[in-house]
Write an enzyme that holds these catalytic residues in place. Structure first.
Site, PDB file in Angstrom:
ATOM      1  N   LYS A 293      -6.662   7.420  10.791  1.00  0.00           N
ATOM      2  CA  LYS A 293      -7.399   6.647  11.796  1.00  0.00           C
ATOM      3  C   LYS A 293      -7.666   7.467  13.060  1.00  0.00           C
ATOM      4  CE  LYS A 293      -6.938   4.068   8.435  1.00  0.00           C
ATOM      5  NZ  LYS A 293      -7.972   4.301   7.378  1.00  0.00           N
TER       6      LYS A 293
ATOM      7  N   ASN B 136     -10.626  -0.505   8.612  1.00  0.00           N
ATOM      8  CA  ASN B 136      -9.396  -0.601   9.412  1.00  0.00           C
ATOM      9  C   ASN B 136      -9.584  -0.509  10.913  1.00  0.00           C
ATOM     10  OD1 ASN B 136      -8.498   1.502   6.850  1.00  0.00           O
ATOM     11  ND2 ASN B 136      -7.652  -0.565   6.969  1.00  0.00           N
TER      12      ASN B 136
ATOM     13  N   GLU C 250      -6.471  -5.610   3.459  1.00  0.00           N
ATOM     14  CA  GLU C 250      -6.451  -5.734   1.991  1.00  0.00           C
ATOM     15  C   GLU C 250      -5.193  -6.475   1.502  1.00  0.00           C
ATOM     16  OE1 GLU C 250      -7.145  -2.941   3.607  1.00  0.00           O
ATOM     17  OE2 GLU C 250      -5.809  -1.304   3.084  1.00  0.00           O
TER      18      GLU C 250
HETATM   19  C1  77K Z   1      -1.329   8.897   4.090  1.00  0.00           C
HETATM   20  N1  77K Z   1      -2.704   8.478   4.101  1.00  0.00           N
HETATM   21  C2  77K Z   1      -3.634   8.782   3.196  1.00  0.00           C
HETATM   22  N2  77K Z   1      -4.787   8.199   3.540  1.00  0.00           N
HETATM   23  C3  77K Z   1      -4.567   7.552   4.685  1.00  0.00           C
HETATM   24  C4  77K Z   1      -5.598   6.811   5.443  1.00  0.00           C
HETATM   25  N3  77K Z   1      -5.539   5.372   5.286  1.00  0.00           N
HETATM   26  C5  77K Z   1      -4.671   4.647   5.987  1.00  0.00           C
HETATM   27  O1  77K Z   1      -3.847   5.189   6.713  1.00  0.00           O
HETATM   28  C6  77K Z   1      -4.688   3.153   5.828  1.00  0.00           C
HETATM   29  C7  77K Z   1      -3.548   2.429   6.220  1.00  0.00           C
HETATM   30  C8  77K Z   1      -3.505   1.030   6.069  1.00  0.00           C
HETATM   31  C9  77K Z   1      -2.304   0.291   6.487  1.00  0.00           C
HETATM   32  C10 77K Z   1      -1.030   0.813   6.285  1.00  0.00           C
HETATM   33  C11 77K Z   1       0.083   0.113   6.669  1.00  0.00           C
HETATM   34  C12 77K Z   1      -0.051  -1.151   7.249  1.00  0.00           C
HETATM   35  F1  77K Z   1       1.048  -1.851   7.626  1.00  0.00           F
HETATM   36  C13 77K Z   1      -1.302  -1.685   7.470  1.00  0.00           C
HETATM   37  C14 77K Z   1      -2.430  -0.963   7.094  1.00  0.00           C
HETATM   38  C15 77K Z   1      -4.600   0.346   5.521  1.00  0.00           C
HETATM   39  C16 77K Z   1      -5.732   1.066   5.144  1.00  0.00           C
HETATM   40  O2  77K Z   1      -6.831   0.431   4.615  1.00  0.00           O
HETATM   41  C17 77K Z   1      -5.796   2.458   5.303  1.00  0.00           C
HETATM   42  O3  77K Z   1      -6.945   3.102   4.934  1.00  0.00           O
HETATM   43  C18 77K Z   1      -3.250   7.695   5.058  1.00  0.00           C
HETATM   44 MG    MG Z   2      -8.532   1.664   4.643  1.00  0.00          MG
END
Ligand code: 77K
Ligand code: MG
Length: 214
Positions: free
Chosen positions: A144, A170, A199
């Site tokens: 993000k 997000n 989601e």
């Molecule tokens: C490690 N990594 C590899 N790709 C990424 C990028 N995506 C995100 O970080 C991402 C995080 C969340 C999310 C996580 C924990 C929570 F409590 C609430 C929301 C939701 C999403 O839709 C996302 O796209 C991170």
């Molecule tokens: Mg996402």
């Protein structure tokens, strides 16, 4: 650990989805994430908004930032016209490995190019490496704190054209405040918020659709 989780997600696809049927792959992942283990796919509720934007734009060249398991990659690619292509960048090699197998199960390898590595390094190479002129649609779903710097990088590299659509996941949860402030206040963008939910949960989240004005 996280890698074992995504491996189980892949096995759920191979067990429950019909090979060569992208929509059954999307369904299998949504069912798995609802019933078994939450995962950070854009999901079915925000996925429907994604579908409507893709269908409206009818893009020939798509950039996705953040492949993860390939859920949104498959969702987008299943709606693309025949010659259209999607380039999807994933930093994490384990996720990229899983995504390639999910994409192969959906039978969409010909429309999708999975590129591994940091978006900040690959964006400046898009033209020379992949013969991209400009993108018609960019789906931002990676780290993000990279949404804003990568958007500025896309502008500086001349990869956006008048009318390019940026769709960002997000923007509420986990949130991308600096990106939102930028696209909502910059005279170079016309922005619109699509309220939805994180989601597979009841928490608020949403997609921000921004048109680059040139
Ligand atoms: C490690 N990594 C590899 N790709 C990424 C990028 N995506 C995100 O970080 C991402 C995080 C969340 C999310 C996580 C924990 C929570 F409590 C609430 C929301 C939701 C999403 O839709 C996302 O796209 C991170
Ligand atoms: Mg996402």
């Amino acid at each position: 650990n996280y890698y074992r989780d995504v491996n189980r997600l892949l096995h759920a696809v191979q067990k429950n989805a019909t090979k060569g049927d992208p929509r059954s792959v999307v369904k299998a992942i949504d069912n798995f994430c609802r019933q078994k283990e939450w995962a950070m796919n854009v999901g079915d509720e925000k996925g429907c908004i994604l579908d409507s934007v893709v269908s409206e734009v009818n893009p020939v060249t798509v950039l996705e930032l953040g492949t993860y398991c390939g859920y949104s990659t498959v969702r987008i690619a299943s709606l693309l016209p025949p010659r259209a292509k999607i380039i999807t960048l994933e930093f994490n090699p384990d996720y990229a490995k899983i995504a390639r197998q999910v994409i192969a199960w959906a039978g969409l390898e010909d429309k999708i190019q999975v590129v591994e590595g940091p978006s900040g390094e690959w964006i400046p190479k898009m033209k020379e490496q992949f013969g991209v002129k400009t993108f018609d649609l960019v789906f931002l779903d990676h780290w993000k704190d990279r949404y804003l710097p990568d958007t500025k990088l896309l502008e500086d590299c001349g990869l956006l054209r008048k009318g390019t659509i940026l769709l960002a996941d997000n923007v509420i949860c986990p949130g991308t405040p600096d990106y939102l402030e930028y696209v909502r206040n910059s005279p170079r963008y016309k922005s619109q918020y699509f309220k939805s939910h994180l989601e597979y949960t009841k928490a608020e989240d949403g997609l921000e659709k921004s048109v680059f004005l040139g």
